[in-house]
Design a protein around this motif. Sequence first.
Motif, PDB file in Angstrom:
ATOM      1  N   PHE A   1       6.272  -5.082   7.960  1.00  0.00           N
ATOM      2  CA  PHE A   1       5.887  -4.534   9.224  1.00  0.00           C
ATOM      3  C   PHE A   1       4.629  -3.887   9.101  1.00  0.00           C
ATOM      4  O   PHE A   1       3.853  -3.720   9.972  1.00  0.00           O
ATOM      5  N   THR A   2       4.237  -3.401   8.043  1.00  0.00           N
ATOM      6  CA  THR A   2       2.828  -2.821   7.595  1.00  0.00           C
ATOM      7  C   THR A   2       1.839  -3.973   7.601  1.00  0.00           C
ATOM      8  O   THR A   2       0.598  -3.772   8.334  1.00  0.00           O
TER       9      THR A   2
ATOM     10  N   GLY B   1       7.622   0.050   0.201  1.00  0.00           N
ATOM     11  CA  GLY B   1       6.483   0.020   1.306  1.00  0.00           C
ATOM     12  C   GLY B   1       5.224   0.081   0.955  1.00  0.00           C
ATOM     13  O   GLY B   1       4.197  -0.572   0.951  1.00  0.00           O
ATOM     14  N   ALA B   2       4.929   1.416   0.272  1.00  0.00           N
ATOM     15  CA  ALA B   2       3.738   2.195  -0.035  1.00  0.00           C
ATOM     16  C   ALA B   2       3.058   0.897  -0.868  1.00  0.00           C
ATOM     17  O   ALA B   2       1.992   0.551  -1.053  1.00  0.00           O
ATOM     18  N   ILE B   3       3.669   0.784  -2.110  1.00  0.00           N
ATOM     19  CA  ILE B   3       3.335  -0.149  -3.383  1.00  0.00           C
ATOM     20  C   ILE B   3       2.881  -1.489  -2.730  1.00  0.00           C
ATOM     21  O   ILE B   3       1.905  -2.254  -3.216  1.00  0.00           O
TER      22      ILE B   3
ATOM     23  N   ILE C   1      -0.653  -3.522  -2.713  1.00  0.00           N
ATOM     24  CA  ILE C   1      -0.685  -5.004  -3.321  1.00  0.00           C
ATOM     25  C   ILE C   1      -1.189  -6.062  -2.326  1.00  0.00           C
ATOM     26  O   ILE C   1      -2.035  -7.013  -2.702  1.00  0.00           O
ATOM     27  N   VAL C   2      -0.470  -6.090  -1.005  1.00  0.00           N
ATOM     28  CA  VAL C   2      -1.004  -6.940  -0.359  1.00  0.00           C
ATOM     29  C   VAL C   2      -2.454  -6.961   0.383  1.00  0.00           C
ATOM     30  O   VAL C   2      -3.086  -7.657   0.185  1.00  0.00           O
ATOM     31  N   GLY C   3      -2.643  -5.745   0.450  1.00  0.00           N
ATOM     32  CA  GLY C   3      -4.071  -5.343   0.566  1.00  0.00           C
ATOM     33  C   GLY C   3      -5.051  -5.791  -0.441  1.00  0.00           C
ATOM     34  O   GLY C   3      -6.079  -6.394   0.169  1.00  0.00           O
TER      35      GLY C   3
ATOM     36  N   PRO D   1     -10.145  -2.997  -2.877  1.00  0.00           N
ATOM     37  CA  PRO D   1     -10.623  -2.856  -4.189  1.00  0.00           C
ATOM     38  C   PRO D   1      -9.278  -2.817  -5.420  1.00  0.00           C
ATOM     39  O   PRO D   1      -8.214  -2.185  -4.760  1.00  0.00           O
ATOM     40  N   ALA D   2      -9.490  -3.564  -6.439  1.00  0.00           N
ATOM     41  CA  ALA D   2      -8.318  -3.546  -7.231  1.00  0.00           C
ATOM     42  C   ALA D   2      -8.826  -2.837  -8.477  1.00  0.00           C
ATOM     43  O   ALA D   2      -8.970  -3.691  -9.487  1.00  0.00           O
TER      44      ALA D   2
END
Length: 104
Positions: A16-17, A66-68, A72-74, A81-82
């Motif tokens: 959903f995010t 969800g945050a992690i 990672i999807v971003g 940035p990674a």
Amino acid sequence: MAWFWLILGGLFEIGFTTSLRFVDGFRNLPWTLAFLASVAVSMALLEHAARTIPMGTAYAVWAGIGAIGTVIVGMLWFGEPATTVRALLILAIVACIAGLRLTA
């Protein structure tokens, strides 16, 4: 089994995010439907898991997954940035989730 439902609910939170990025003010119908379905499934699974797992623990784990996942999807799909610092912070969240699991 409650932990399985909680983890699955956290994965739907990532859905959903990610969908939220594309809803365009809820004018993009397919992404809006994906968003609404993901929210409904995610919340239902959180509620189901919280019948067995203490609510504070369940919510923290659900939100952490969800945050992690969203970070990672971003990084993987949206060019965010990674960096080493981000990776270390993700590992810190994972460690906190593991700690909550061990104490629940």
